[in-house]
Every structure is written in C-alpha cells, then in structure tokens.
Design a protein around this motif. Structure first.
Motif, PDB file in Angstrom:
ATOM      1  N   TYR B  13       0.827  -1.211   0.000  1.00 30.08           N
ATOM      2  CA  TYR B  13       0.000   0.000   0.000  1.00 30.08           C
ATOM      3  C   TYR B  13       0.859   1.258   0.000  1.00 30.08           C
ATOM      4  CZ  TYR B  13      -4.789  -1.637   0.430  1.00 30.08           C
ATOM      5  OH  TYR B  13      -6.022  -2.159   0.162  1.00 30.08           O
ATOM      6  N   LEU B  14       1.848   1.255   0.871  1.00 27.91           N
ATOM      7  CA  LEU B  14       2.707   2.429   0.993  1.00 27.91           C
ATOM      8  C   LEU B  14       3.357   2.753  -0.343  1.00 27.91           C
ATOM      9  CD1 LEU B  14       3.869   4.415   3.133  1.00 27.91           C
ATOM     10  CD2 LEU B  14       5.858   2.910   3.252  1.00 27.91           C
ATOM     11  N   PHE B  15       3.918   1.726  -0.952  1.00 28.66           N
ATOM     12  CA  PHE B  15       4.580   1.885  -2.247  1.00 28.66           C
ATOM     13  C   PHE B  15       3.604   2.410  -3.290  1.00 28.66           C
ATOM     14  CE2 PHE B  15       5.910  -0.243  -6.279  1.00 28.66           C
ATOM     15  CZ  PHE B  15       7.029   0.535  -6.498  1.00 28.66           C
ATOM     16  N   LEU B  16       2.422   1.792  -3.371  1.00 28.91           N
ATOM     17  CA  LEU B  16       1.455   2.193  -4.397  1.00 28.91           C
ATOM     18  C   LEU B  16       0.977   3.621  -4.185  1.00 28.91           C
ATOM     19  CD1 LEU B  16      -0.644  -1.059  -4.761  1.00 28.91           C
ATOM     20  CD2 LEU B  16       0.882  -0.046  -6.450  1.00 28.91           C
ATOM     21  N   ILE B  17       0.765   3.990  -2.921  1.00 23.70           N
ATOM     22  CA  ILE B  17       0.263   5.348  -2.654  1.00 23.70           C
ATOM     23  C   ILE B  17       1.328   6.376  -3.039  1.00 23.70           C
ATOM     24  CG2 ILE B  17      -0.376   6.949  -0.806  1.00 23.70           C
ATOM     25  CD1 ILE B  17      -1.838   4.523   0.492  1.00 23.70           C
ATOM     26  N   ILE B  18       2.579   6.086  -2.691  1.00 31.79           N
ATOM     27  CA  ILE B  18       3.637   7.037  -3.037  1.00 31.79           C
ATOM     28  C   ILE B  18       3.749   7.174  -4.556  1.00 31.79           C
ATOM     29  CG2 ILE B  18       6.141   7.421  -2.998  1.00 31.79           C
ATOM     30  CD1 ILE B  18       6.162   6.110  -0.210  1.00 31.79           C
ATOM     31  N   VAL B  19       3.782   6.035  -5.243  1.00 32.82           N
ATOM     32  CA  VAL B  19       3.928   6.086  -6.704  1.00 32.82           C
ATOM     33  C   VAL B  19       2.742   6.812  -7.338  1.00 32.82           C
ATOM     34  CG1 VAL B  19       4.031   4.719  -8.809  1.00 32.82           C
ATOM     35  CG2 VAL B  19       5.375   4.039  -6.833  1.00 32.82           C
ATOM     36  N   SER B  20       1.521   6.460  -6.936  1.00 34.14           N
ATOM     37  CA  SER B  20       0.349   7.102  -7.557  1.00 34.14           C
ATOM     38  C   SER B  20       0.376   8.599  -7.316  1.00 34.14           C
ATOM     39  CB  SER B  20      -0.958   6.551  -6.992  1.00 34.14           C
ATOM     40  OG  SER B  20      -0.903   5.184  -6.905  1.00 34.14           O
ATOM     41  N   ALA B  21       0.797   9.004  -6.114  1.00 29.58           N
ATOM     42  CA  ALA B  21       0.852  10.439  -5.820  1.00 29.58           C
ATOM     43  C   ALA B  21       1.850  11.128  -6.746  1.00 29.58           C
ATOM     44  CB  ALA B  21       1.237  10.651  -4.361  1.00 29.58           C
ATOM     45  N   ILE B  22       3.036  10.547  -6.859  1.00 27.03           N
ATOM     46  CA  ILE B  22       4.039  11.158  -7.741  1.00 27.03           C
ATOM     47  C   ILE B  22       3.515  11.196  -9.174  1.00 27.03           C
ATOM     48  CG2 ILE B  22       6.377  10.934  -8.675  1.00 27.03           C
ATOM     49  CD1 ILE B  22       7.156   9.512  -6.087  1.00 27.03           C
ATOM     50  N   TRP B  23       2.760  10.167  -9.557  1.00 27.27           N
ATOM     51  CA  TRP B  23       2.273  10.115 -10.934  1.00 27.27           C
ATOM     52  C   TRP B  23       1.134  11.098 -11.186  1.00 27.27           C
ATOM     53  CZ3 TRP B  23       6.340   7.439 -10.734  1.00 27.27           C
ATOM     54  CH2 TRP B  23       6.855   6.814 -11.846  1.00 27.27           C
ATOM     55  N   ALA B  24       0.308  11.362 -10.153  1.00 28.95           N
ATOM     56  CA  ALA B  24      -0.860  12.222 -10.366  1.00 28.95           C
ATOM     57  C   ALA B  24      -0.531  13.702 -10.197  1.00 28.95           C
ATOM     58  CB  ALA B  24      -1.976  11.822  -9.399  1.00 28.95           C
ATOM     59  N   ILE B  25       0.432  14.002  -9.311  1.00 24.93           N
ATOM     60  CA  ILE B  25       0.654  15.405  -8.944  1.00 24.93           C
ATOM     61  C   ILE B  25       1.010  16.310 -10.136  1.00 24.93           C
ATOM     62  CG2 ILE B  25       2.303  16.897  -7.700  1.00 24.93           C
ATOM     63  CD1 ILE B  25       1.943  14.925  -5.314  1.00 24.93           C
ATOM     64  N   PRO B  26       1.877  15.886 -11.059  1.00 17.44           N
ATOM     65  CA  PRO B  26       2.194  16.804 -12.166  1.00 17.44           C
ATOM     66  C   PRO B  26       0.977  17.242 -12.965  1.00 17.44           C
ATOM     67  CG  PRO B  26       3.798  15.052 -12.079  1.00 17.44           C
ATOM     68  CD  PRO B  26       2.735  14.702 -11.085  1.00 17.44           C
TER      69      PRO B  26
END
Lengths: 293, 281
Positions: B13-26
């Motif tokens: 979960y931690l990994f997925l949340i971090i990755v999705s956040a980095i992917w969505a923020i831009p």
C-alpha cells in the motif's frame, strides 16, 4: 463448393503490400543506399562509397565525427539509465497490485497509466515548469537553487524522470497480465516448502513471466534508442550538448534550415539501427538462455 | 505467517500510494497552475491551490489564433487521429483476413517476410520517408500522418493471430451455401474480430495523437500541424515562462481528448494488453 477466384487474395492483401512497399520497403532500402551518397534531399545523390562512414567513425577533425560519437554516447547513456527503471519500476508496481490483500487496484492502475496517454510535448511543458529554477515545485519544496535542466547530472535526471513517468503504464499492464496468469498452485507449493515473499518472487513469479519480460525489454530498448522528444523539450540538448542524443543530430543534419546533409545523417541512422539490432539480439539471446537453464 | 502477509500488505500500500501520488501530482499541478495569474505564480511561487481562480489564461489561449492556434491544432489532431484509426481498422481487417482465411501460394512465407522486414529499425527509413511524402505532395497535409502508419505489420499480426482462433468450419459451411469471400469477411469474420479491432483502433488513435518526431519533421505550417508539434512552438510563443498560465492551459487542453477516450474505453485499454501478452506468453 465455390473456391475463391485467383485474384481474390490479391484484393485482400494487395492494398497493404503497396503501402508496405511505398512506406517501409523503399524508404528502408533507400536509407541504406543514401548513406553511401552525398544526398542533400533535393538533388540526385552521388555515390561516395564509404566516405560518410569514414567521416563519422574515423575522421576526428570533422564535426560529424564528434556529433556522431557525442550523440551515440548520450543515446547509450539514456538507454542505460532509462531501460532498467522502465522494467523494474512497473514490475514492482505490478507485484504490489497483484498482492492478494491490496484493494483499489484499478484506481492505482489508472493513476499510473494516465501519464502514458499524455503526449510527450504536453508532459514536457508541465515538467519543465516543475523543475523551473524560480517557479518550480522542486526547488520550492526542497529550498534548493538548482538550475535543473542546465546542470549535470540534473539534466539527465529530469529527462529520466519524465521518461519513466510517461512510459511505464504499458509495461505495468503487461506484467500484471503475466503475473495474473501464473498458476496459484505454484505459489501454494512454494509456501509449503517454506518460501517467503521474496523467494516466491524469484523462484515462481520471475521465471513464469519470462516472455513478457523479454518482450518488454526488447521493445523498451528499441523505443529508448529513438529518444528525441524528452531531451529536445526538457534541456534542448544542453548543457553544452551533454544531452543531445543521436536522433537530434540526425534530424538537424537532414532537416535543418541550411542545406540538408542527408547522406551523412543516413549513415548515422544506419549505425544507430545496427547498434539497436545487435543489442536486441544480445538481449534476446541472454534472456532466452537464462530462462531455459 | 499471518503477520508476514500483513507487513507485506502495508508495504505494498505504501509503495502504491507514493507512486500514484508522484504520478498524479504533475497533472494536477498543471491544471491548478492554468487557473492562476502570472503575477500570482511569480509572487507566491508553488501553491497547492490558487489564491484566485481565474479563467483569463484560457480566454487568452483561445483568442490567440495566429501564433498559437490551439483549437486549430486540436482539430488537426482529431482529424488525423480519427482518419488514421478508421483506415487502420479497414486495412488490418481485410489484410488479416487475407493472411489467415485465404489459401494462396507462398502466403505464410510472404507474411513472415514482411513481418521480418518490419523489424528493421525504422530510424533508417525516416529521411527517405520524408522524401516520399514530399514527392507525393503531402508535406503540411494531414495525409503525411494518416497514411504511412498504415503500412505497419504489428496490428496485422494481432488480427491474424486472433482470426486463427475462429473455427474454419464457419467459412466452409458458408462457402457451401455459395457465399463469396467478401460475404464471409463482412458477415461472419468482421463481427467476430470486433474486440481485437477495438484494441488496435484505440492504440492507433493514441499513438497517432501522441506522435512527436514525425510531425515535427513533416509540418512547418503553423496552421496545419497537430497539437503535439504545436506545443513545441509554444515554448517560444509563451516563452521563458512569461505566460505560465497559458503554457499550462495549452498542455491541459492537449491532454483532454485522449483522457476522455481512456475513461470511455478503459476496459479495452487493459484487455488490450492481455490479448497482446496472451499471444507472446
């Protein structure tokens, strides 16, 4: 029973064959031929033998020589930096998504897949601003003064970040499909043998997705060799041409506003194509061998 | 055992949340910035939300029809990608039928020869392809982007592979009833290969929409180019970040059409690759 007429197959496959000849076969052959000429895109090319190759490979006084080696070096740096990340990161994501207790998988997958649908030029505009010296997110957040796109190694880092951001969605879905297809019995028997999650990954998951791995590795590498948009838009090849990839030189030589030097550009293109072919073949050979033994 | 699964679950979960956040923020950052004024961006720097939401950036983008006619670019892209996709579907279905349902001498040899040639690195044919487009008089016309991609072999390979899964008895019984190839193709095969055609169509559309190197080469006329090539010019038009909002707004406008397509056809995008890897695996 009526068999089809003699010319019926021609009707079905013929139109595509014409397209294939005009847009793939002729240009490929002509591209090789042009590399042995002094073609300028306009006039009729004159045969110069191996001159173009001698110039770009051996004449260290020529600008074409330094362009070729600098472009090839930078292209290889890009391939070497981006391809491992474009394989490992989506693989990690796919493994996490296939974890049996993880929910909201389609939400995660959508968020990660979407950047792949953003055209690279739109992505580059947004990321350039993110890395902008005064106005960007990165410097604001970390209180740094770095001019990201004009200093090494940060220029490469920005290029790699946008590439990975935009490029992993497809591989992620391929790996998910592959992992999904692995028989659950294999995992269960590994568990009975006392294997933990890491050993299960190495001993069960990885060997089972051999074909998707080879496929994505070869395709990702081929794509990486043609890199063009990211350095053009993020760094414009700088600082001091340290991110100018071979494709940028090829395009400049063949299509810039002055007289076209399409012959030399073609020789560079043929060399790039050859390197790509050799590397794809090696990759395929190693992966196939490792996976079967 | 139980503990182990829990730990790995939280790690996942931690990994997925971090990755999705980095992917969505831009993307979110681009959207938010497109609604901020230049003075605000310069004075306040990065913010999660604008102090004042403004739409002037978009008004200005739409009013600039000379140096950055973005609506024209979007229209060009829509026309090119749609025409390309329709023609791809036509070409790959009839060609796939030819290579999988018809019998003629040297059929498979021909198919695999073409497939083999198509693996040749396409950087080599880039410059002559431009010359051919030039000879055909297609520089600065939509045809420069619509037609050359139709020659590819990848989609035909997929369609042929898919058709192989359809029993030959269907064709044979129709042929006994006197049906011609054209009838068998249009009445029996075409409806059955819909899934693979949708998949190839979607990827052709997004591929054409996002293509960058080729349009940068074949379009010099500002009014004729697709939006990806146009955005390259924007760096100069709204240059040096004097008009950040307009720059971001244009990027967001360029993203919207493929995003809409994705949300309407999401299940096909994913099934697509299943099909692909099913064949490879």
């Amino acid at each position: 029973m009526k068999e089809h007429g003699k010319f019926a197959p021609l009707f079905f496959v013929g139109p595509h064959i014409i397209l294939f000849i005009v847009f793939i076969l002729i240009p490929s052959i002509y591209g090789i031929y042009a590399s042995f000429t002094n073609w300028n895109l306009v006039g009729s090319p004159e045969w110069v033998g191996l001159d173009n190759y001698k110039t770009i490979l051996a004449n260290s006084d020529s600008t074409f020589y330094s362009q070729f080696f600098n472009g090839m070096k930078n292209t290889l740096i890009f391939v070497g930096l981006s391809v491992p990340l474009m394989i490992v990161i989506p693989l990690m994501i796919a493994v996490a998504l296939e974890h049996k207790e993880v929910k909201f998988t389609s939400l995660f997958q959508t968020l990660i897949y979407i950047p792949g649908l953003v055209s690279i030029s739109a992505a580059a505009l947004i990321w350039s601003l993110i890395f902008n010296k005064q106005l960007g997110v990165v410097n604001n957040m970390f209180g740094s003064e770095q001019v990201w796109t004009a200093t090494q190694p940060y220029a490469w880092i920005t290029i790699i970040i946008i590439t990975v951001w935009a490029g992993i969605g497809g591989n992620m879905i391929i790996y998910r499909a592959g992992i999904n297809g692995v028989s659950k019995d294999l995992y269960e028997s590994a568990e009975i043998d006392g294997a933990g999650p890491i050993r299960k990954f190495w001993n069960v998951t990885l060997p089972s997705i051999k074909f998707p791995l080879i496929y994505t590795m070869v395709m990702t590498t081929a794509g990486a060799f043609n890199v063009f948009a990211q350095p053009l838009m993020m760094t414009d090849g700088g600082p001091r041409q340290s991110t100018t990839v071979l494709m940028m030189y090829i395009r400049d030589l063949a299509f810039s506003h002055g007289e076209s030097i399409a012959g030399v550009a073609s020789a560079m293109a043929v060399m790039l194509g050859l390197v790509l072919l050799v590397i794809s073949a090696i990759q395929y050979y190693i992966m196939n061998k490792n996976a079967t033994t | 055992m139980f503990e182990k699964i829990k730990v790995s679950k939280y790690l996942a979960y931690l990994f997925l949340i971090i990755v999705s956040a980095i992917w969505a923020i831009p993307v979110l950052f681009g959207i938010v910035t497109s609604f901020r004024s230049q003075t605000e961006v310069v004075n306040e720097g990065f913010r999660l939300l604008p102090v004042n939401w403004i739409v002037e950036n978009y008004v200005n983008i739409l009013e600039n029809t000379s140096t950055a006619p973005i609506m024209q670019w979007l229209w060009n892209s829509i026309f090119i990608a749609t025409m390309h996709t329709l023609l791809v579907v036509v070409v790959i279905s009839i060609t796939g039928y030819g290579y999988s349902r018809m019998k003629f001498k040297g059929r498979d040899l021909l198919f695999f020869t073409l497939l083999g040639i198509s693996f040749f690195p396409n950087v080599v044919n880039l410059i002559p392809s431009y010359k051919i487009i030039d000879i055909l008089g297609w520089v600065n016309t939509p045809w420069a982007m619509i037609v050359p991609g139709l020659a590819g072999m990848g989609n035909i390979f997929l369609v042929r592979q898919f058709m192989k899964g359809i029993p030959m008895e269907l064709d044979e019984s129709a042929r006994v009833d006197g049906a011609s190839d054209f009838k068998i193709f249009s009445r029996i095969i075409l409806p059955l290969i819909r899934p693979v055609l949708i998949v190839c169509g979607l990827f052709s559309f997004t591929g054409s929409w996002n293509d960058f190197l080729w349009p940068v080469i074949v379009y010099t006329d500002v009014n004729k180019m697709p939006v990806t090539a146009g955005l390259l010019l924007l760096q100069d038009v709204y240059g040096n970040y004097r008009m950040i909002g307009q720059l971001m707004g244009s990027a967001i406008l360029a993203i919207i059409p493929t995003l809409l397509l994705f949300f309407f056809a999401q299940k096909y995008f994913v099934s697509a690759i299943n099909l692909n890897s099913g064949i490879k695996g």
